[in-house]
Design an enzyme around this catalytic site. Structure first.
Site, mmCIF file in Angstrom:
data_model
loop_
_atom_site.group_PDB
_atom_site.id
_atom_site.type_symbol
_atom_site.label_atom_id
_atom_site.label_comp_id
_atom_site.label_asym_id
_atom_site.label_seq_id
_atom_site.Cartn_x
_atom_site.Cartn_y
_atom_site.Cartn_z
ATOM 1 C CE LYS A 1 -18.225 -16.851 14.668
ATOM 2 N NZ LYS A 1 -18.679 -15.551 14.309
ATOM 3 N NE ARG B 1 -15.407 -12.515 4.894
ATOM 4 C CZ ARG B 1 -14.323 -11.925 5.384
ATOM 5 N NH1 ARG B 1 -13.366 -11.507 4.587
ATOM 6 N NH2 ARG B 1 -14.192 -11.756 6.686
ATOM 7 C CG HIS C 1 -6.493 -16.056 14.060
ATOM 8 N ND1 HIS C 1 -7.791 -15.682 14.297
ATOM 9 C CD2 HIS C 1 -6.406 -16.274 12.732
ATOM 10 C CE1 HIS C 1 -8.449 -15.674 13.139
ATOM 11 N NE2 HIS C 1 -7.617 -16.027 12.189
ATOM 12 C CG HIS D 1 -11.924 -9.270 19.332
ATOM 13 N ND1 HIS D 1 -11.243 -10.175 20.108
ATOM 14 C CD2 HIS D 1 -12.817 -8.666 20.161
ATOM 15 C CE1 HIS D 1 -11.716 -10.122 21.338
ATOM 16 N NE2 HIS D 1 -12.662 -9.219 21.413
ATOM 17 N N GLY E 1 -15.984 -10.391 11.402
ATOM 18 C CA GLY E 1 -15.280 -9.103 11.459
ATOM 19 C C GLY E 1 -15.123 -8.549 12.865
ATOM 20 N N GLY E 2 -15.097 -9.450 13.877
ATOM 21 C CA GLY E 2 -14.894 -8.982 15.252
ATOM 22 C C GLY E 2 -16.113 -8.305 15.854
ATOM 23 C CE LYS F 1 -15.713 -16.733 18.628
ATOM 24 N NZ LYS F 1 -15.224 -17.817 17.780
#
Length: 610
Positions: A54, A230, A146, A173, A102-103, A96
């Site tokens: 990230k 993906r 989102h 999330h 995937g939370g 994060k």
């Protein structure tokens, strides 16, 4: 990874599509496929690397002119440094996992006091999921939306966008309801979003299907959050509104940006084995009964289970995705609710009724969605179980009587003795009506029903001081039994299932569950915990144990951490007390509803038991 490559070689497969799992965004796996001469259906490993970490992706995006959220993405991972940066950015902040997805490994920190505990929890989960516990910190935009954009790139340097999806409504999330296009977004914002996403894809030479996720504030400003390299779980809503099939075959993109048009509106509802009233706790168990709406060109059902299958503790608890399309949002919403009512599952808790409440909520209908939607409207969405209407109890009683009658008739056919006392359940008496007292159980309450069998085949049912005239019959349709009935002249039709000691009725008004009481000595041991100690909320592995025998704890203290269904659950003390015994070691498996620790018996408890 090795096992999958082995299977590909044994089966002489030429390509691997990695699905939606962790391997789909794993650069090492993409490299491994390349080395073994197997096509990895997805972007080049370099794009996975650049977008998967990230912190790297943020700097690449900022350089490409894509708006980003302020944060700390540095090398120094010391607690002190991270805490200082959180203070500089200003609470609330989001921690994060740098390699997250995937939370997993994500925590919201609202104040400095809870920073340390949340940091440690995020690191543990990140280590477990991605084998890397590096984290980044960024500003948390309150009540954000989102909004993500579907992009597609080819080997010839082309990239296009296929419009946006709104996936704001989430719990833990994770998305549970997604739609395309995003409600209330003006065409010029839609174009700006799409163009920013294409810039993002081109910056990393992206190939194949990808998703650029943006966080959007109430003024429709948007910031790059991350790119999922993906195909997403919710990609079908985009296929529905663009009439495309998103799969990369390595050729040139068949359509130019101008040729991709947006038509109608689509929703996806994710059907999960979970208990919304118990904090969306995932559950496992058998799908004793499963029936779904019919699939057609504007209704898609994507699932991996059949009736009789077991939802296991080893995977994500998603049972199915229900995708619907219609000409506009309102029509699509009506269709979604109609289809959810036909999705009937018995055997484990599901979120279907919750999804019905959600899609029928006035704020959701108005398109006022954001990521705090569920916490904010919690009360209206999680309606506590109301007592069943007396009319519903009459339907359940009628269903039970008609089912008994059908079984008796079947017995008579087999026994060939129509005079046997066992072959008569019609309640017929000469000259007098026969009244039978039944008891049904609604939640925790027993309800007495006096049923009078009338000569014309109808029934009079008395509950408390009200009498209902009831008649009806059963019929079968596609392996299901339906009850057609009229209660005081009001007609209804419901699917009827009687399993063990429960009567289930599914109709377009909703579903009802009525129990047939069982004598005490036959019912299983009560589920109350021993000595008020906490029970395992679900089957899983004990990850950490914080207490030992003799420790004094306060209500709310963390006792242990469990990992189940890919999630971390902290088990907290239900009351103040002293630990007498800890039943599990770290790494052990605990079954659902088994006691985890035992408390010493307190003086007050002793007096009560004496």
């Amino acid at each position: 990874m090795e096992k999958i490559i082995q299977v590909a070689k044994t089966s002489a497969a030429q390509a691997i599509h990695p699905g939606y799992g962790f391997l789909s965004e794993n650069m090492e796996f993409a490299e491994l496929c390349k080395q073994e001469g197997i096509i990895f259906i997805g972007p080049p490993p370099s794009a996975i690397r650049d977008m998967g970490i990230k912190s790297t992706s943020k700097s690449i995006m900022a350089a490409a002119g894509v708006p980003v959220v302020e944060g700390y993405h540095g090398e120094d991972q010391s607690d002190q440094c991270l805490k200082e940066h959180a203070g500089r950015i200003g609470y609330p902040v989001m921690i994060k996992a740098v390699r997250g997805g995937g939370g997993k490994g994500m925590r919201i920190v609202r104040s400095e006091q809870e920073f340390q505990e949340q940091l440690e929890s995020a690191r543990r989960e990140a280590k477990k999921s991605f084998n890397d516990d590096a984290v980044l910190i960024e500003k948390f935009v309150d009540t954000p939306r989102h909004v993500e954009v579907q992009v597609f790139g080819d080997h010839h340097g082309n990239a296009v966008y296929l419009f946006e999806r709104d996936c704001s409504v989430q719990r833990r999330h994770q998305k549970i309801i997604e739609e395309a296009p995003a409600p209330g977004i003006k065409p010029e914002v839609r174009k700006k979003l799409g163009e920013a996403a294409v810039r993002a894809a081109k910056a990393v030479n992206y190939v194949g299907a990808g998703t650029v996720e943006f966080i959007m504030d109430s003024k429709h400003n948007f910031y790059f959050m991350e790119m999922n390299t993906r195909l997403q779980v919710e990609h079908p809503v985009t296929e529905m509104i663009t009439g495309t099939d998103l799969i990369a075959a390595g050729e040139k993109i068949p359509l130019s940006q101008e040729e991709i048009t947006l038509q109608g509106h689509a929703f996806e509802a994710r059907i999960y084995a979970e208990d919304p009233s118990n904090n969306f706790m995932p559950g496992a168990g058998p799908l004793v009964h499963l029936s779904t709406p019919r699939a057609d060109p504007s209704t898609r059902i994507e699932t991996g289970v059949r009736q009789g299958d077991e939802v296991s503790v080893h995977y994500d608890p998603m049972i199915a995705k229900l995708v619907v399309w219609a000409a506009d949002r309102q029509a699509a919403l009506t269709k979604l609710r109609y289809s959810l009512r036909q999705y009937n599952i018995i055997g484990l808790h599901t979120n279907i009724d919750f999804l019905l409440n959600l899609s029928g909520h006035p704020e959701f209908e108005a398109g006022n969605v954001h990521t705090d939607f569920i916490p904010q409207h919690h009360k209206e969405l999680l309606l506590s179980r109301k007592a069943a209407a007396k009319e519903s109890l009459c339907q359940a009683a009628l269903g039970l009587i008609l089912k008994e009658k059908a079984m008796t008739d079947a017995f008579t056919l087999q026994a060939h003795d129509q005079f046997s006392p066992f072959s008569s359940s019609s309640g017929r008496r000469l000259n007098i009506s026969y009244t039978r007292n039944m008891t049904l159980k609604d939640g925790k309450n027993n309800v007495a029903i006096a049923v009078t069998y009338n000569h014309d085949g109808s029934y009079s049912m008395q509950i408390e001081d009200k009498t209902f005239q009831v008649l009806g019959d059963l019929y079968s349709e596609e392996d299901c039994t339906y009850l057609k009935c009229s209660v005081n002249g009001v007609a209804s039709k419901a699917k009827l299932i009687i399993l063990e000691n429960t009567i289930y009725l599914f109709s377009k008004e909703g579903s009802i569950e009525i129990d047939i009481p069982v004598p005490k000595y036959l019912s299983s041991v009560s589920s109350e915990g021993t000595q008020g100690g906490p029970l395992a909320p679900m089957t899983g592995t004990i990850e950490k144990v914080f207490v030992k025998a003799g420790d004094k704890v306060k209500a709310g203290d963390s006792l242990m951490v469990m990992i189940a269904m890919k999630m971390e659950h902290t088990i907290k003390a239900p009351k103040d007390g002293t630990i007498k015994k800890v039943f599990y070691r770290e790494g052990a498996q605990a079954n659902r509803h088994t006691p985890l620790v035992e408390f010493e018996e307190e003086e007050s408890d002793k007096r009560e038991s004496e």
